[in-house]
Design a protein around this motif. Structure first.
Motif, short mmCIF file in Angstrom:
data_model
loop_
_atom_site.label_atom_id
_atom_site.label_comp_id
_atom_site.label_asym_id
_atom_site.label_seq_id
_atom_site.Cartn_x
_atom_site.Cartn_y
_atom_site.Cartn_z
N VAL A 35 33.78 56.49 -15.01
CA VAL A 35 32.87 55.37 -15.24
C VAL A 35 31.48 55.75 -14.73
CG1 VAL A 35 32.34 52.97 -14.67
CG2 VAL A 35 34.72 53.66 -15.07
N ALA A 57 33.20 50.70 -18.55
CA ALA A 57 34.48 50.63 -17.84
C ALA A 57 35.49 49.81 -18.63
CB ALA A 57 34.28 50.03 -16.45
N SER A 85 30.55 52.46 -6.14
CA SER A 85 30.28 51.46 -7.19
C SER A 85 30.14 50.07 -6.56
CB SER A 85 31.41 51.45 -8.22
OG SER A 85 31.51 52.70 -8.87
N ILE A 108 36.64 56.26 -10.78
CA ILE A 108 35.72 55.21 -10.31
C ILE A 108 34.93 55.75 -9.12
CG2 ILE A 108 35.51 52.81 -9.59
CD1 ILE A 108 37.11 53.11 -12.16
N GLY A 112 27.14 55.12 -14.31
CA GLY A 112 26.31 54.03 -13.81
C GLY A 112 24.94 54.55 -13.39
N PRO A 146 27.70 50.38 -11.62
CA PRO A 146 28.53 50.87 -12.72
C PRO A 146 28.21 50.19 -14.05
CG PRO A 146 29.78 49.36 -11.37
CD PRO A 146 28.47 49.59 -10.65
#
Length: 298
Positions: free
Chosen positions: A262, A282, A93, A89, A264, A277
């Motif tokens: 993830v 996800a 984000s 992650i 984005g 994101p």
């Protein structure tokens, strides 16, 4: 039989350390391992253990459980098959944080500690972690040194004027403690910034697992490592739970590890650069890995 003896020995070390290491003997807290409290049951396979691993950039004297997390990896381990996966992650984000509107996801550690960070990451991916593991970078560096360094495969050369002026070459690398740390932290010279940094963090995690597995049969290696962690750790887990986590880690098969980050888009909110994101992606990772800790395709 040999593996059973080793696992039982680890369990004994955990139990004894939890009982006989007095507070005065415990060194500075460099690791926090907490069990996530859930308001309701979550449909997760009993064979899979989920740990949110967090690298805290807390300065000396700061509470590492209430600063902004620098590295976020949701790690699942399947105790039945030996499979494992890591969902990276990006720390910037931009997501809703329960009780605090929207902000960068790593701010949830500052606002509400490991519990809130675990809930926030869980809401994004669709898998609430069982545990949150937070460590200071200094201990991470020392740990890499203690296991003799790690090996990674670096897909592209990169550098950082402050942290690593000469940079990292492309290809197979052996990293000591400091190099493993900065390999995980550098982002400005990477093509895709935060996304590539998160992927590098996963390469380091894989390197750690491989190094530990390769040395696991050396007499006393695992036991010394476990005892060292106990000395630097604050946790609300029982010896039985620590033993279960030790078993899960020992059973990971390097050939069954999958990693995804993830993705984005890059945005600007209030003058700050953030990652927006791809929530659908996800959730797809979460849906794919929930039952068996395996992601078929990133």
């Amino acid at each position: 039989m040999k593996r059973l003896v080793r696992v039982l020995t680890i369990g004994a070390v955990l139990a004894v350390a939890a009982l006989v290491v007095p507070d005065s003997a415990v060194q500075s807290t460099e690791i926090e391992l907490v069990k996530v409290k859930r308001a309701e049951s979550v449909d997760v396979s009993p064979d899979v253990v989920w740990i949110l691993a967090v690298g805290s950039d807390a300065r000396p004297g700061e509470d590492m459980t209430h600063t902004r997390g620098d590295a976020l990896q949701l790690v699942g381990m399947n105790t039945r098959t030996g499979a494992a996966t890591a969902i990276g992650i990006p720390r910037d984000s931009w997501v809703p944080i329960p009780g605090h509107r929207s902000n960068k996801i790593n701010a949830s550690l500052y606002f509400g500690g490991p519990q809130l960070l675990g809930e926030t990451v869980g809401n994004l991916v669709g898998i609430q972690p069982d545990y949150v593991f937070v460590t200071r970078f200094e201990f991470f560096e020392a740990m890499i040194h203690d296991i003799g360094g790690i090996d990674v495969v670096n897909p592209i050369a990169f550098a950082d004027d402050n942290l690593k002026p000469k940079g990292f070459k492309k290809g197979h690398l052996h990293l000591g403690g400091y190099d493993a740390l900065v390999f995980s932290r550098i982002r400005h010279d990477l093509i895709r910034g935060d996304f590539d940094r998160s992927a590098n963090q996963q390469r380091v995690l894989r390197g750690i697992q491989s190094a530990v597995r390769a040395k696991a049969d050396r007499p006393g290696f695992i036991e010394r490592g476990v005892y060292s962690v106990i000395q630097h750790m604050h946790t609300d887990l029982s010896p039985a739970e620590l033993y279960r986590l030790g078993q899960a880690m020992a059973q990971v098969d390097p050939g069954k590890i999958t990693n995804c980050v993830v993705q984005g888009s890059i945005g600007d909110i209030g003058g700050a650069s953030v990652v927006l994101p791809f929530v659908d992606q996800a959730r797809r990772y979460g849906d794919d890995a929930r039952k068996d800790a395996t992601i078929k395709k990133c």
